[in-house]
Design a protein around this motif. Structure first.
Motif, PDB file in Angstrom:
ATOM      1  N   SER A   1      50.914  52.732  44.369  1.00  0.00           N
ATOM      2  CA  SER A   1      51.224  51.482  45.804  1.00  0.00           C
ATOM      3  C   SER A   1      49.251  51.003  46.430  1.00  0.00           C
ATOM      4  O   SER A   1      49.149  50.682  46.162  1.00  0.00           O
ATOM      5  CB  SER A   1      51.111  52.799  46.905  1.00  0.00           C
ATOM      6  N   THR A   2      48.214  52.508  45.338  1.00  0.00           N
ATOM      7  CA  THR A   2      47.011  51.524  46.106  1.00  0.00           C
ATOM      8  C   THR A   2      46.806  50.740  44.822  1.00  0.00           C
ATOM      9  O   THR A   2      46.291  49.777  45.176  1.00  0.00           O
ATOM     10  CB  THR A   2      46.179  52.895  45.694  1.00  0.00           C
ATOM     11  N   LEU A   3      47.034  50.295  43.395  1.00  0.00           N
ATOM     12  CA  LEU A   3      47.127  49.439  42.738  1.00  0.00           C
ATOM     13  C   LEU A   3      47.373  48.342  43.264  1.00  0.00           C
ATOM     14  O   LEU A   3      46.781  47.047  43.480  1.00  0.00           O
ATOM     15  CB  LEU A   3      47.337  50.071  41.233  1.00  0.00           C
ATOM     16  N   HIS A   4      49.073  48.703  44.030  1.00  0.00           N
ATOM     17  CA  HIS A   4      49.153  47.366  44.445  1.00  0.00           C
ATOM     18  C   HIS A   4      48.605  46.475  45.303  1.00  0.00           C
ATOM     19  O   HIS A   4      48.199  45.191  46.366  1.00  0.00           O
ATOM     20  CB  HIS A   4      51.030  47.993  44.935  1.00  0.00           C
TER      21      HIS A   4
ATOM     22  N   TRP B   1      44.959  42.542  48.067  1.00  0.00           N
ATOM     23  CA  TRP B   1      43.277  42.322  48.691  1.00  0.00           C
ATOM     24  C   TRP B   1      42.605  40.981  47.775  1.00  0.00           C
ATOM     25  O   TRP B   1      42.094  40.155  48.342  1.00  0.00           O
ATOM     26  CB  TRP B   1      42.289  44.314  48.555  1.00  0.00           C
ATOM     27  N   LEU B   2      42.527  41.688  46.630  1.00  0.00           N
ATOM     28  CA  LEU B   2      41.557  40.627  45.826  1.00  0.00           C
ATOM     29  C   LEU B   2      42.350  39.250  46.051  1.00  0.00           C
ATOM     30  O   LEU B   2      41.466  38.535  45.657  1.00  0.00           O
ATOM     31  CB  LEU B   2      41.830  41.546  44.236  1.00  0.00           C
ATOM     32  N   ASN B   3      43.309  39.431  45.484  1.00  0.00           N
ATOM     33  CA  ASN B   3      44.032  37.796  45.655  1.00  0.00           C
ATOM     34  C   ASN B   3      43.975  37.520  46.723  1.00  0.00           C
ATOM     35  O   ASN B   3      44.030  36.555  46.908  1.00  0.00           O
ATOM     36  CB  ASN B   3      45.762  37.986  45.528  1.00  0.00           C
ATOM     37  N   GLU B   4      44.289  38.190  47.859  1.00  0.00           N
ATOM     38  CA  GLU B   4      43.383  37.286  49.400  1.00  0.00           C
ATOM     39  C   GLU B   4      42.258  36.782  49.627  1.00  0.00           C
ATOM     40  O   GLU B   4      42.281  35.648  50.085  1.00  0.00           O
ATOM     41  CB  GLU B   4      44.396  38.199  50.183  1.00  0.00           C
TER      42      GLU B   4
ATOM     43  N   VAL C   1      39.956  32.666  44.611  1.00  0.00           N
ATOM     44  CA  VAL C   1      38.746  31.362  43.923  1.00  0.00           C
ATOM     45  C   VAL C   1      38.247  31.949  43.255  1.00  0.00           C
ATOM     46  O   VAL C   1      37.800  31.821  42.024  1.00  0.00           O
ATOM     47  CB  VAL C   1      38.602  30.457  45.375  1.00  0.00           C
ATOM     48  N   THR C   2      37.185  33.246  43.157  1.00  0.00           N
ATOM     49  CA  THR C   2      35.962  32.627  42.566  1.00  0.00           C
ATOM     50  C   THR C   2      36.057  33.891  41.434  1.00  0.00           C
ATOM     51  O   THR C   2      35.648  34.080  40.494  1.00  0.00           O
ATOM     52  CB  THR C   2      34.423  34.280  43.669  1.00  0.00           C
ATOM     53  N   GLY C   3      37.784  34.902  41.606  1.00  0.00           N
ATOM     54  CA  GLY C   3      37.774  35.022  40.452  1.00  0.00           C
ATOM     55  C   GLY C   3      36.901  36.800  40.128  1.00  0.00           C
ATOM     56  O   GLY C   3      37.382  37.182  38.831  1.00  0.00           O
ATOM     57  N   VAL C   4      35.819  37.066  41.213  1.00  0.00           N
ATOM     58  CA  VAL C   4      35.642  38.491  40.797  1.00  0.00           C
ATOM     59  C   VAL C   4      34.947  38.840  42.441  1.00  0.00           C
ATOM     60  O   VAL C   4      34.473  38.111  42.441  1.00  0.00           O
ATOM     61  CB  VAL C   4      33.935  37.850  39.694  1.00  0.00           C
ATOM     62  N   PHE C   5      34.724  40.112  42.163  1.00  0.00           N
ATOM     63  CA  PHE C   5      34.439  41.424  43.156  1.00  0.00           C
ATOM     64  C   PHE C   5      33.752  42.900  42.260  1.00  0.00           C
ATOM     65  O   PHE C   5      34.262  42.927  41.215  1.00  0.00           O
ATOM     66  CB  PHE C   5      35.486  41.559  43.552  1.00  0.00           C
ATOM     67  N   SER C   6      32.641  42.843  42.931  1.00  0.00           N
ATOM     68  CA  SER C   6      32.091  43.551  42.650  1.00  0.00           C
ATOM     69  C   SER C   6      31.321  44.663  44.124  1.00  0.00           C
ATOM     70  O   SER C   6      30.972  43.759  44.829  1.00  0.00           O
ATOM     71  CB  SER C   6      31.162  43.728  41.699  1.00  0.00           C
TER      72      SER C   6
ATOM     73  N   GLU D   1      34.644  45.652  52.918  1.00  0.00           N
ATOM     74  CA  GLU D   1      36.248  45.514  53.610  1.00  0.00           C
ATOM     75  C   GLU D   1      36.949  45.575  52.658  1.00  0.00           C
ATOM     76  O   GLU D   1      38.421  46.594  53.212  1.00  0.00           O
ATOM     77  CB  GLU D   1      35.868  43.889  53.388  1.00  0.00           C
ATOM     78  N   ILE D   2      36.548  45.967  51.769  1.00  0.00           N
ATOM     79  CA  ILE D   2      38.244  46.928  50.512  1.00  0.00           C
ATOM     80  C   ILE D   2      38.228  47.955  50.722  1.00  0.00           C
ATOM     81  O   ILE D   2      39.669  48.558  50.583  1.00  0.00           O
ATOM     82  CB  ILE D   2      37.756  46.819  48.777  1.00  0.00           C
ATOM     83  N   ARG D   3      37.112  48.895  51.479  1.00  0.00           N
ATOM     84  CA  ARG D   3      37.647  50.298  52.117  1.00  0.00           C
ATOM     85  C   ARG D   3      37.773  50.271  53.435  1.00  0.00           C
ATOM     86  O   ARG D   3      39.080  51.044  53.601  1.00  0.00           O
ATOM     87  CB  ARG D   3      36.148  50.951  52.266  1.00  0.00           C
ATOM     88  N   GLN D   4      37.699  49.070  54.826  1.00  0.00           N
ATOM     89  CA  GLN D   4      38.422  48.737  55.167  1.00  0.00           C
ATOM     90  C   GLN D   4      40.428  48.540  55.156  1.00  0.00           C
ATOM     91  O   GLN D   4      40.907  49.571  55.814  1.00  0.00           O
ATOM     92  CB  GLN D   4      38.236  47.996  56.084  1.00  0.00           C
ATOM     93  N   ALA D   5      40.541  48.118  54.577  1.00  0.00           N
ATOM     94  CA  ALA D   5      42.007  47.738  54.229  1.00  0.00           C
ATOM     95  C   ALA D   5      42.380  48.691  53.492  1.00  0.00           C
ATOM     96  O   ALA D   5      43.566  48.775  53.526  1.00  0.00           O
ATOM     97  CB  ALA D   5      42.036  46.232  52.992  1.00  0.00           C
TER      98      ALA D   5
END
Length: 689
Positions: free
Chosen positions: A380-383, A388-391, A395-400, A408-412
């Motif tokens: 469920s966490t992976l989903h 979140w990455l897709n949303e 566009v950039t295709g990269v997140f670090s 924001e990912i921790r908030q989501a």
């Protein structure tokens, strides 16, 4: 420590950052300054009030005079040559000159509309001694094999060359704190700073910015009073910008900072990595000892050499990292092995990637796949991570990220158990964007500070509140939690590369699952990619690839290689007189005939239009010439329906030792052009360059 409010502290910090360190109205006493107005024929408009001690001429006598009237001929000759170089675009120039038995160094540069001349008396050590130190230092640094060794040699060499009792290198982190990573001291009673960190406030942003303009900062003697710059009366409140200078006056706050450290003199030299301030070489002297301008230049040269070695060693480390990445890439795309699904590829390589990227877990997440290697993560966490990455990053295709507490990912996804995330998108198809995601757990980062990090004392300076320099440099340890190690650019690029290979592997696996009909279609497609549609011989794309391989093979084994470029004579007339259908038939018949007449080792293909290329491996120029002549005669004996006789012109060239495929074909083409110019239906050999 004073009881300061946060408002006064912040105000003091801002005031320190605004202090114009590049424009003090004084210079250090080890040198003097002149400013001249070039538009007025070199009239002196500003002088430091120690001119009498350096030049033997008072400040009052110099202001308003002309440079040509005040300075000796040796200075004027060197000055003229240096000024010409300034006019050509250089930022500054330096030159040596003599007056009587005294030697001087001068540095000239423009400040606003005025030309500034800084002059120091030459206090150089005996030339042979300094030269021996410098030459040995150059050799020592040039032969280093690691970052640690380079910096150790640099510190030791600078200390030997200059007499500084402590020379250290500290590297900036992403918050501009500096950590001492190398140090050399000459006395047992000198405090050791190796491994300690200095807060960013010790080197404010404006000072760091100034290193981009002038990479050297030198303070000759902390106890010597600076010389005030006196301006001509008509200039009013003028203030020279001394950013490019080497003797600009000392900041009182920095002077106090040095005294608190027990320093008498200092010198710092910036270290850059691709125009980014990487760190500083900081030289500390606890006793007074003059350092000549030429020695400072030698030190700067050593730092520049060390910069190059550090960049080279950084590249070596990157190459070694990518060598390991390449091992994994080969395993992913090994044609000899069974084609596997992305999940199977992750199974095979995942544990290797965990070590390579220093990660706790790596996951492949798509609409159909949620596969994790390493520490367990709930599906469920992976989903949620994928959504979140897709949303947010499709566009950039990269997140670090290294600090997910505030991101924001921790908030989501508050249940995400990791601080560090590196994600790269892997397009599986138009409707399904997958992600390869690396996770890192938080680590406790230990800072050993040179002095406790507290809000410093706020005091009045020049009518404003500023921070007092720290008084204590006693070691203090701070443990910082909540961060993961930074994802380096090399790691991010490597992850992109692996994802590209995974995508290729995924495509290959999908293709493998298609039925035999699709397999045959791919085979036909492969044939079309390499085969000329009209003549069914190899096309230009295939010929270029083959020729490139043959050139490499022949050079590797020292064997001969020749090419023959042939062009059907007056083929345009065939198309014009008989139509393109007949012309196409002629091209087909010629292709079939020549293909039959060639040896099995020769490679034959259509080069374009009515031009064809023959690659003749292990064939020298004479043999290739004979082959071309045989083909020419046989072709001229053929008769074609309606058209009758068709001839061709041939250009022949043999591969030269230093030649690439483009040059080889070009020479054959030049030979073919000579045939066309001289009557066609002949063979011309290119003799070489």
């Amino acid at each position: 420590m004073a009881d300061n409010t946060s408002i006064s502290y912040e105000e003091a910090m801002k005031n320190c950052a605004k202090e114009p360190v590049h424009a003090p109205q004084c210079v250090q006493a080890n040198g003097m300054l002149l400013a001249v107005d070039i538009k007025r024929g070199g009239q002196i408009i500003a002088v430091s009030d120690n001119s009498d001690a350096v030049l033997g001429c008072s400040c009052d006598a110099l202001i308003g005079s002309f440079l040509a009237e005040c300075m000796p001929s040796d200075f004027l000759t060197s000055f003229k040559a240096a000024d010409e170089k300034l006019k050509q675009g250089s930022d500054y120039e330096i030159f040596a000159w003599e007056a009587g038995e005294q030697s001087f160094f001068s540095r000239i540069y423009y400040s606003q509309a005025w030309l500034v001349v800084e002059t120091e008396i030459d206090v150089t050590d005996p030339g042979l001694k300094r030269s021996c130190y410098f030459d040995r230092a150059l050799l020592d640094i040039s032969n280093t094999n690691s970052t640690e060794q380079t910096l150790q040699k640099l510190c030791r060499s600078i200390s030997e060359l200059s007499g500084y009792e402590r020379v250290l290198v500290y590297q900036f982190d992403d918050s501009w704190n500096g950590r001492v990573i190398s140090e050399h001291t000459t006395r047992e009673d000198i405090e050791q700073y190796i491994g300690l960190s200095f807060p960013a406030s010790d080197i404010p942003s404006q000072v760091r910015a100034l290193y981009h303009v002038n990479p050297i900062r030198y303070i000759a003697d902390v106890d010597t009073e600076d010389a005030v710059i006196v301006y001509a009366e008509e200039l009013g409140s003028m203030a020279l910008d001394l950013s490019l200078g080497t003797i600009r006056g000392k900041s009182p706050i920095h002077t106090e900072y040095m005294k608190n450290m027990g320093l008498q003199r200092s010198m710092s030299v910036a270290i850059f990595d691709q125009n980014q301030l990487w760190g500083l070489v900081s030289c500390h002297g606890v006793s007074a000892q003059p350092l000549s301008y030429s020695t400072r230049l030698n030190i700067h040269s050593l730092v520049k050499l060390a910069e190059q070695r550090l960049m080279l060693q950084k590249q070596f480390e990157a190459d070694r990292f990518f060598d390991r990445v390449e091992e994994s890439r080969k395993a992913l795309l090994d044609r000899k092995r069974e084609i596997k699904s992305p999940q199977q590829l992750l199974e095979d390589q995942g544990h290797f990637w965990l070590k390579l990227f220093e990660a706790a877990a790596v996951a492949l997440i798509s609409a159909q796949t949620q596969r994790v290697i390493g520490e367990h993560i709930d599906v469920s966490t992976l989903h949620k991570v994928r959504d979140w990455l897709n949303e947010n990053h499709s566009v950039t295709g990269v997140f670090s990220e290294r600090d997910c507490r505030l991101s924001e990912i921790r908030q989501a996804i508050p249940e995400l158990p990791y601080c560090g995330v590196l994600a790269v998108s892997m397009p599986i198809d138009k409707r399904n964007q997958g992600w390869l995601v690396f996770f890192r757990a938080q680590e406790t980062e230990v800072f050993r500070w040179a002095g406790k990090l507290e809000k410093g004392e706020v005091r009045e300076y020049k009518g404003r509140q500023v921070l007092s320099p720290r008084h204590s440099f006693e070691q203090w340890q701070q443990d910082v939690d909540g961060y993961a190690p930074i994802w380096t650019e090399i790691q991010i690029e490597a992850a992109k590369t692996l994802v590209e290979d995974l995508a290729i592997g995924a495509s290959a696996y999908q293709i493998e699952q298609l039925n035999q009909e699709l397999t045959e279609a791919n085979q036909r497609l492969e044939h079309l990619v390499h085969t000329d549609a009209l003549t069914q011989v190899w096309n230009r794309y295939h010929m270029e690839q083959t020729l490139e391989e043959e050139v490499k093979r022949c050079k590797r084994h020292g064997r001969d290689l020749a090419v023959i470029l042939l062009d059907i004579d007056h083929f345009k007339r065939v198309n014009d007189d008989y139509g393109h259908d007949v012309g196409d038939k002629v091209l087909k018949l010629i292709s079939e005939a020549i293909h039959q007449w060639l040896r099995s080792s020769d490679v034959f293909g259509r080069w374009g239009g009515e031009e064809f290329l023959i690659i003749a491996p292990e064939t020298d120029l004479e043999s290739a010439n004979q082959l071309a002549e045989r083909l020419r005669r046989r072709l001229s004996n053929l008769q074609f329906d309606k058209v009758g006789q068709v001839t061709a012109s041939f250009g022949v060239a043999e591969l030269l030792p230093s030649e690439d495929r483009n040059s080889l074909v070009k020479r054959a083409d030049n030979a073919l052009y000579q045939v066309k110019e001289s009557g066609r239906n002949s063979v011309e050999v290119s003799p070489g360059k």
